[in-house]
Design an enzyme around this catalytic site. Sequence first.
Site, PDB file in Angstrom:
ATOM      1  N   ASN A   1       0.821  -1.211   0.000  1.00  0.00           N
ATOM      2  CA  ASN A   1       0.000   0.000   0.000  1.00  0.00           C
ATOM      3  C   ASN A   1       0.855   1.260   0.000  1.00  0.00           C
ATOM      4  OD1 ASN A   1      -2.566  -1.187  -0.043  1.00  0.00           O
ATOM      5  ND2 ASN A   1      -2.575  -1.479   2.182  1.00  0.00           N
TER       6      ASN A   1
ATOM      7  N   GLU B   1      -5.307  -7.953   5.743  1.00  0.00           N
ATOM      8  CA  GLU B   1      -4.545  -8.843   4.874  1.00  0.00           C
ATOM      9  C   GLU B   1      -4.485 -10.267   5.416  1.00  0.00           C
ATOM     10  OE1 GLU B   1      -1.434  -6.758   7.506  1.00  0.00           O
ATOM     11  OE2 GLU B   1      -3.403  -6.363   6.637  1.00  0.00           O
TER      12      GLU B   1
END
Length: 280
Positions: free
Chosen positions: A161, A196
Amino acid sequence: MQFYLATSFIFPRSLRLRLFTLCFIATHMPLLGYLAWGLATGRIALAEFVLLTLATIVGTGIALFGIGALLNPIHALADALHQGRGDAPLLPEVGDVIQTLYAGVQRARDRMDDLHQAAHEDPLTGIANRRGFLSALDALPAERRRGCVAIIDIDYFKRVNDLSGHEEGDRVLAAFATRLSALVRRVDLVARWGGEEFAIFFQDCIEDEASWTLARIAARMRSDPIGETHGRPISFSAGICRWNGEPLEQTLRRADEALYDAKQAGRDRICRAAPIFQEA
């Protein structure tokens, strides 16, 4: 309702006439049967035939009178509402009202199915979410509540990210979910646990088999990566715990502890939950 729809070709705009037709046919079935028997045997009696015809006509009249009495309150309500609304259009026929109500029920049922799916499915990856995973395991019969539970974490996902943006992060999550689903058995359940993290229930599977499956997936992640961070293929860490029907919270906690051990040991590895030693 299925019968109502199946007979909609009979006077589709008038429920009253449709009911009349069905009652007429139903009450004349004995007469038709007698007529067919008489013609086949040549033993038809005119007096009996006339008497039976009169009886069926009377029965049809009684049935129609009862049907009209049942429908009158509905029509009276429609007339009252129409009069109270001045030049407002007439209310639809009773048959149309029934069909509209049925369509509304179907839409409501479809909406409930959509809400149930939204509550139990992760919108990004298309697999089960945490609630769906727990619900699926809770719904299993007692004899199938055994196997292995794995908690999986994508290694260094924050870097994806930070370095490539959240769109790339979403792509990696979706690709990882697809990879997991494609490389486990159809009876196994894959879910996005949160962020995640992912979870897999390996049904009727011992720890060796679950560990081998995850090792095969890890090898595939290296040979055919779904993405890279700092020039290295994206990997995952996993913790596995055996489940034999005991409280699921305990199994999940032990799998999560095994995942922590895998991450502390350097990531990109699979650890098993420590065995529980019972006091003698």
